[in-house]
Every structure is written in C-alpha cells, then in structure tokens.
Write an enzyme that holds these catalytic residues in place. Sequence first.
Site, PDB file in Angstrom:
ATOM      1  N   GLY A  81       0.799  -1.207   0.000  1.00 43.80           N
ATOM      2  CA  GLY A  81       0.000   0.000   0.000  1.00 43.80           C
ATOM      3  C   GLY A  81       0.837   1.264   0.000  1.00 43.80           C
ATOM      4  O   GLY A  81       0.308   2.365  -0.140  1.00 43.80           O
TER       5      GLY A  81
ATOM      6  N   GLU B 129      10.075  -7.421   6.298  1.00 47.88           N
ATOM      7  CA  GLU B 129      10.065  -6.210   5.460  1.00 47.88           C
ATOM      8  C   GLU B 129      10.622  -6.420   4.058  1.00 47.88           C
ATOM      9  O   GLU B 129      11.286  -5.538   3.510  1.00 47.88           O
ATOM     10  CB  GLU B 129      10.827  -5.089   6.168  1.00 47.88           C
ATOM     11  CG  GLU B 129      10.249  -4.774   7.544  1.00 47.88           C
ATOM     12  CD  GLU B 129      10.956  -3.622   8.242  1.00 47.88           C
ATOM     13  OE1 GLU B 129      11.391  -2.680   7.552  1.00 47.88           O
ATOM     14  OE2 GLU B 129      11.045  -3.644   9.485  1.00 47.88           O
TER      15      GLU B 129
ATOM     16  N   PHE C 261      13.944 -10.744   3.227  1.00 43.66           N
ATOM     17  CA  PHE C 261      14.226 -12.182   3.075  1.00 43.66           C
ATOM     18  C   PHE C 261      13.503 -12.769   1.861  1.00 43.66           C
ATOM     19  O   PHE C 261      13.854 -13.849   1.387  1.00 43.66           O
ATOM     20  CB  PHE C 261      13.769 -12.962   4.310  1.00 43.66           C
ATOM     21  CG  PHE C 261      14.487 -12.618   5.592  1.00 43.66           C
ATOM     22  CD1 PHE C 261      15.738 -12.009   5.585  1.00 43.66           C
ATOM     23  CD2 PHE C 261      13.909 -12.918   6.825  1.00 43.66           C
ATOM     24  CE1 PHE C 261      16.401 -11.707   6.766  1.00 43.66           C
ATOM     25  CE2 PHE C 261      14.563 -12.629   8.015  1.00 43.66           C
ATOM     26  CZ  PHE C 261      15.806 -12.021   7.987  1.00 43.66           C
TER      27      PHE C 261
ATOM     28  N   ARG D 123      -2.381  15.663   9.796  1.00 42.59           N
ATOM     29  CA  ARG D 123      -0.955  15.965   9.621  1.00 42.59           C
ATOM     30  C   ARG D 123      -0.732  16.811   8.376  1.00 42.59           C
ATOM     31  O   ARG D 123       0.017  17.797   8.403  1.00 42.59           O
ATOM     32  CB  ARG D 123      -0.163  14.660   9.532  1.00 42.59           C
ATOM     33  CG  ARG D 123       1.300  14.876   9.246  1.00 42.59           C
ATOM     34  CD  ARG D 123       2.077  13.581   9.279  1.00 42.59           C
ATOM     35  NE  ARG D 123       1.580  12.611   8.306  1.00 42.59           N
ATOM     36  CZ  ARG D 123       2.246  11.535   7.905  1.00 42.59           C
ATOM     37  NH1 ARG D 123       3.434  11.274   8.431  1.00 42.59           N
ATOM     38  NH2 ARG D 123       1.743  10.703   7.023  1.00 42.59           N
TER      39      ARG D 123
ATOM     40  N   TYR E  61       2.090   5.500  22.163  1.00 45.26           N
ATOM     41  CA  TYR E  61       2.070   6.097  20.826  1.00 45.26           C
ATOM     42  C   TYR E  61       2.126   7.612  21.009  1.00 45.26           C
ATOM     43  O   TYR E  61       1.200   8.206  21.565  1.00 45.26           O
ATOM     44  CB  TYR E  61       0.794   5.667  20.113  1.00 45.26           C
ATOM     45  CG  TYR E  61       0.726   6.030  18.658  1.00 45.26           C
ATOM     46  CD1 TYR E  61       1.065   5.090  17.678  1.00 45.26           C
ATOM     47  CD2 TYR E  61       0.320   7.288  18.246  1.00 45.26           C
ATOM     48  CE1 TYR E  61       0.988   5.418  16.336  1.00 45.26           C
ATOM     49  CE2 TYR E  61       0.257   7.620  16.901  1.00 45.26           C
ATOM     50  CZ  TYR E  61       0.589   6.671  15.946  1.00 45.26           C
ATOM     51  OH  TYR E  61       0.512   6.989  14.617  1.00 45.26           O
TER      52      TYR E  61
END
Lengths: 521, 521
Positions: free
Chosen positions: A127, A257, A260, A383, A442
């Site tokens: 995405g 990620e 691999f 943001r 967070y």
Amino acid sequence: MHWARWGDPDQAAALPEAARGLVELAFGPAEERPTTPLAEVRVPEPALAADLLAGLRDLVGADHVHIDHETRVRHTRGKSTSDLLRMRAGDGSDAPDAVVRPAGHDEVQALVGWCAEHRVALVPFGGGTSVVGGLTVLREGYAGVVSLDLGRLDALVSVDAESGTAVLQAGVLGPAAEELLGAHGLMLGHFPQSYRYASVGGFAATRSSGQASSGYGRFDALVVGLTVATPIGTLELGSAPASAAGPDLRQLVLGSEGAFGVITSVTVRVRPVPSVKVYDGWRFDSFAAGTAALRALAQSGAAPTVLRLSDENETAINLAQPDQVGGASAGGCLMIAGFEGEPADVEPARVVASARLTRAGGVRDETAGPSWAAGRFHGPYLRDAMLDVGVLVETLETATFWSGLPGLYRAVTAAVTGALADDAPLVLCHVSHVYPTGASLYFTVAAKQRGDGLEQWARAKAAASDAIVAAGATITHHHAVGRDHKPWLAQEIGPVGVEMLRAVKERLDPHGVLNPGVLIP
Amino acid sequence: MHWARWGDPDQAAALPEAARGLVELAFGPAEERPTTPLAEVRVPEPALAADLLAGLRDLVGADHVHIDHETRVRHTRGKSTSDLLRMRAGDGSDAPDAVVRPAGHDEVQALVGWCAEHRVALVPFGGGTSVVGGLTVLREGYAGVVSLDLGRLDALVSVDAESGTAVLQAGVLGPAAEELLGAHGLMLGHFPQSYRYASVGGFAATRSSGQASSGYGRFDALVVGLTVATPIGTLELGSAPASAAGPDLRQLVLGSEGAFGVITSVTVRVRPVPSVKVYDGWRFDSFAAGTAALRALAQSGAAPTVLRLSDENETAINLAQPDQVGGASAGGCLMIAGFEGEPADVEPARVVASARLTRAGGVRDETAGPSWAAGRFHGPYLRDAMLDVGVLVETLETATFWSGLPGLYRAVTAAVTGALADDAPLVLCHVSHVYPTGASLYFTVAAKQRGDGLEQWARAKAAASDAIVAAGATITHHHAVGRDHKPWLAQEIGPVGVEMLRAVKERLDPHGVLNPGVLIP
C-alpha cells in the site's frame, strides 16, 4: 492514495476551525508551505538498461511494466513525515526506475530470481504506507531499482470456514480484505490507522497492529501460514495452529520487510462478522489512574476488543476525536473501550469491564466513543493540514512491560521536548495496545517547522529513540524497522541478534537484491 | 529420575489388576523383560583427554565435573520408548564423556566458548525428559562429548508482580518453578505430563505445551524474554510484550533445542495462584461429536483452562484415568474440561462452557474429572509396567487445522495399525490441545514387542510420520524435533526453511559443537 499527502484528497478532513486558532496560538502565524506539482517532482534518469527492461516485460507482460513519471513518483518512499516533506519539496530522488505489477506468486518468484541474477534491487510495494523508510531505495551497486507493486495479487484465494482461516494474496488492501471475507460472513478484524490503504502483505511484513488488536490480536498473531518468494526458492509455512517442529519460521518472515523474500499470500485467522460494535468513552483523572485501569483489564483476561487511553495533553486537544480537535475538552484522560461480537457475548463483557473501570475511578463519557469511531482513520489527514501551515507533525511508538511504562513515558516525552525546545514542541501520547505483561505508547509530536524540517525531526527522533533503548523498551511496537530504526534495532537485539538476521539474509538473498538498506543493521 | 524408567520408582503406579487381564487378552501371555542393572550398562571409554578434563575443571570447579559411571549413565539419552529399550538392554553407547554442572550464565557462556575452541560437543541437559532423541550424542569428529547439566541454574532471579513476569533460570524444574513463584502468590501454570522432572529451559528449547495450555498458553506463548549463551556471545531478547522491531528472534530460540545456544534463563508470564481448580468430565457419543464441541468452545473464545477429549478406544480402556485403566468404562468419548481461577471468574466460565457442551450433546460424568486430575502425571509410569511384560508402548503427536483433523486422525491410525499389523496393535488417541483454528492429536500405541522392539517401533513411527506430512500436518505439536523428526521436519518446512535453520546454526555455532545431530536437517 495521494502522492504527497495521506489518503484520498476527497476524504481529507480540513483542520477544524477551533484547531486553527490553537495552532496559531501554539506555533505562531501560519506559514504557507505549498507542495511542488507532481509533474515538477525531480526523479533520477531511469537506470535500467534496455535489455533489462525487455527482460522485465518478458516476465510480466509489457502492460505491467511502468516507467512513466507519475507511476514512478507514486511508488517513491512511504508516508512518514520526512517522506512527505521530501516529496512536497519536489525531491523524488528515491523513485524506482520501473514499477512492475506481476499477476501472482509464480510471476513474483520469477521476478525475484531474475532480479538476483541481474543484480537489480527489488522493493516490494503493497500500500506504500510505510512510515519508517521501508520503501527507501539503496541504489549504489545495483543495475537498477524495481518497485514490485503487489496490486494485482488481490484475491481471496480460499476460505476454510470450519478452521476459521482464509488465504489472502498479499496485495489485498484492508477494506478489500473485509469485503471479500464479508461475502462469506467473515472478517479479518485488522484495523490499523493505515487500514484503508495498506495491504495484507504489508501488515505481515511489518508486524502491524490494529485498533482492535486487544481483542483480535496483532497481525502477527492472526497469521497461521505464509507463502514467500525468495531468491533461493519458494518458502511455504504453516502446517498447524502451533507446532514444536523447531523454531517458528513464520515469526522470522513476519517483520522481515521484504528483506528475506516477497510475501505473496498469507493464511489468516478469520471470524464471523460481529453483529454488535459499541465503543464506550471513559474519563480518568490522570494518565496513571487510567493506565492502572488498563492493566487491570488486560491482566484479568477481559480486555475489550478496542482499548486505548489518551494522556492529559492528547485529551486536552481531543486528538482521539479528530472532528473535535482544538474544541472544548472534558479534560482528564480519555479512554476508549470498544466491544465487538454477538449480543450474548458483548453485553456480559461490557458489564464486567465497565464495573472494573468504574471501580478504577473511570467515569463514562457518552459521546466520546462514537466520536472516536467516526474519526478513527482520519488522524493522518490532520498531519497534512498542519504541514500546509508550517507545523511539523509526526508520530512514534514503542512498548514495554507495565512496570517500565511510566519511566518510558517520561523519558521519551523529555527527550523529544528537549530536542525541539526552541520549536514550541507539543508532545501527546496514548496507550494504543495492551497486553497482560505490558503496553505500547504512541506519541504524537508537533512543532514549528524550521527550514525543510528534515534535520529537525531527525534530531527529535534520535533523541526519542535513544531514550527508548536506554529504557530497555522496543524501538517499535507496530511500525517496523525500515531504515529509520536500524541503528536502534542493533542495540535492542545486540550483536548476536544482528548476526542471526544477517545469516538468514545472506543465505536467502546472497546477492542482496531484496529491499536493500532496510531492516538488517 | 530413574535411569531406565520414568520418574521416581516410589511413585511408580503398578498396572491395575484389571489392566493385567486386558494386556494378556490383547497381547498374549506376559513375557518378562528384565532391565540390565545400572552397574552393567555398557558405556564407551571416556574420550576426553586429560588436558581437556583439566580445562573443564578450571571452568566450573573440580566438584562439578563428573566422570563416574552412574552420572554418565544418568545423562544418557532421554525418555522415549526407544531410549528406555536401549537402556534396559544395557546399551549406554550414547553416554557423555563427562557431565559438567556450571553455576550460572557466565560459567555456561565460558563453557560454550571453550567447547567451540576445543571442538568438544556440548549437550544441554535440563530434566533429561526428551522423547525425540534430543539428547542423543553425535560423537564422530569431536574431541569428546560433554553433558551440560543445568541443575545448578535453579533460581528464581526476579519477580515483576506489576508486569506479571518473572525471570527463572533454565535449570528450574516444573515443581520448583511453582514453589518459588508460589512464595510470591504467583504461578507459571505449565503442566506437561513431564512436569515433575522437566526444566524451564527445556520447556523453552522444545516448545513444550502443557495440560492447561488451552487456558494459559503454550510455553512459547508464556516466554517474554530469553538469555542464551552462544559460541559468538550472549544473546538477550525481550524488550516488550510484542514488537515490530523485525522478526521475533525469541521465536527462533524457542524450539532450537540447544542447537543455537544454551538458554540460561527465561522471562515468563506469571499469574496469581488460582484459588479454584475444578475439572469436569463429559461424555460424548462419538469422537466426531466431541471434536465439534471442542471446536465450538475454542472458537467462542471461551475455552476452559484444561480441555482434552479421548477417542472411543482411549475412553474404552480409561487411559485418561490411569488408576482405572482396564476397568469398566462408561463408554463414549471422555472429555475433561477444567477451570482454574477465582470463583467470580470460574463459575460464569463454567456455566457458559457447560451450556455449550450440553447443547453439543455432552453429558456430565461426575467422577471422571477428579479421577483424571489425580492421575494426570501418571501416564508414563504405565509404559514401564507394560515394557516389563513385553508390550511396546509409545506415544506420538501432531496438530493441524480443524478441517483436516478427521483425515489426519484416520491416516495416522491406519498407518500405525498397518505397520504393526502382525503385533496386535492398539492405537488410542486424544485431542490434547485446542486453538481457534485447529487442534493437536496425541496417539498412544501399544503392540506386542518383537525382539528388541527398536526396529519395530522405528517402522511404525516412520509410517505415522509419513502420514502426518502427507496430510499437511506438523510432525510434532509439543515434543520437538530432536533426531527422530529431522527427516520429516525437512519436508514440513521445505528446502528454503531448512536453509534458514542452517544459516543461523552455522553463524552462531560455526564449529557445530552445540547438541550436534539434533534439529538441523
């Protein structure tokens, strides 16, 4: 997805009027920060030689190899604030040379082998919502950089209703997963803030965690099987819900990620679509009191499906209710406790949890729950609105065990505040996920943008990361490592841990063509 | 632990009178199979050169290096039926040359480094209860074989009551863990059948699963942190309950069976000691009906703490009630549903589960629950009693997803029955652990012993293992790989998975001194 902003411009929430005043108050007069038009973004000359491009076209068909400016720009980096700042400034230097869109596992497997053979760097693109530099390209030493867009791997492959599992191709996006499964009366239940744009493969590759993970589990807990295309062949894992057949190699692929191999499908746990979804707001006098209540719920085994707690600062500006940001706040610390399921299960669970929260000092807020639910995916739009007026906004997150949580909270807040001391820093926080043994924090950080903002944020981020590692916490609870967290990952897992990652990387990807530069310190 | 039998001879349950008749009926007249006396067990000449022995004494102190016959025999192999048969026959050919008992992590770390330097094979020894050849020695190419007995790493290092975690050294045995934690009002809650003799480090190294794992989780789910001594240094993992900081390396150590390093301590999730423990028996008309009820419970999220279901054969001989084996059976399929916790939680959970089981056709059996609880750790003693009279008894286990469970059950039963067709085979089974997406099957096999029984069992085991892999199930749900499962592990994880294991093994243990021969295909 907009190429330099979050999400769909038509969905973008403008900054509420009340927030505009607050912004000026906090950060001074708005400075307009326009975005370079797409056509003017500077991308490198395509490096792929003609014979290599021809090779790609042979593999996936000419219609599925893209080298046009717009497609390249749209596959450049991810959606961290630094990524957005660079793109707004017209810096497309990390653009891939080509974007390929294979049709299925076999084409991906062929591509992976081809890239290894020709030393072409391959960046899997689901995405495109990475916020940790997971899509940033390392060019040097490669014959070119190819973005492997998984968009055509968009099928629900199979459903096993008896086992409560389903096989989804890696390119299925969050809403499509729910729609495909919904046709069978089932759901995945994975709702990170990036849900509307992120892919199932990306959830797996980054160990994503969603807003309902307290109830349904993190994405890594939902995965029971994986198919991965690696340069040395296809890896298929997942013969049972649990096994003692050696180390759990699924857990080595989850969070890898793309370094691999390329995850091409995942087998996930699914559940019946809940007929009831109810989200309650609760207010606590302090973050400490609310945190104690969270812990009691998590350790009782009776955690709601959704559970989050904003600190005093975040509550004061209504960040958990994006449509009311900057408006009058009822104060204290806002908790959202959401319950999903069948009425026969939801009501008793809600009664038990509510009793516990009341005993812990919580007071019901009748409007906050629905307000959170209405705006639950809107945060990232705010943001962009802030960046437009010269206010830097970014988030970072971590997790640790309960006893370390207050110290971690103080240390990160102090580090970020200190690093941005001259820039009117505002540091907000919420507990985003809870476990019996600990929880995540967070943080949302806002500051007056200085210059291009890049060095400024890098400094704040480094200070926060140092504080996290010094506190013995994890450098990321659900955003992955990418490039941004690599130095601190090395500290977190130590030299032996680093060697474990390197050993697997070198064995599976001996030419180092898979997403080079991410994850492996 | 007895050197050639299970457990403590004083605790050994003789075969109930009713069972003796049944045995003769099923397998013919008893053939007495005596055990070679300990002093006559044949062990190899100690291979360790004098200077190496001196080196070991320097590392851990002369008092903690043992080379006497009895200690060597007591550290030979594990407790599979094949292990027992060999030992009963006086075959101590796998005895280590020396047994060392280091005092803590630093001594273990030094030993690991020393063994790598001197090419001495090192076999970690916790409770010695492996049933998969996890302690069987590969001698060739090594200067000697040392058994690293973790018995002196027996401390509760720390308790974090707020987080609900505790650090236990790896050599702490099951009952000691409960006793040490019990002094803090806490418990671990891990009760495999080997509980009384197995170690915390072994639970982690083999991905153990206990009788209460439906409620408390498998041991791998209880571990939040690990300290491991590897030849390239110490590895410390566990900065948070959950993390997205790359692959979960804890899950690579869990199940690694000493092949990557020696686990010296584990940080585990702990809970308050429950004040109520109640175990209900239920009878179902058929294994299929009982399995459907298990699935409904597991998928409802309301699984009891303990949940197991015997098939018709196992129920017929009362195997779930060891004191009544061979006695009259109430028939059907016996389920045990156990609830542990506080009265306020246990009673509602029991009511909900009971309603569900009744709806699914279950009928309460008032005596079976307590009877199961009384004999829950006695099963392995029965095996010795059977071996004494010439009846081969062994177990094997697997797991798969719900939709595959009936096929797996039929295939394994047929494979074992076929392989032992001339030996009056008796194949019993129970579902030992349940998950939302699937369950495990635990088979007990009995047959007239032929010759030394070794080739006979190897044939049956191979047939079962082939059937398991062909069914797409896991070769082991909670017994680990050891030597016995290696060929099938390779099929289960495929060539890429094998390379992942080898890469880590070669990087962490380049001289291959750590438990050589186990796990890595």
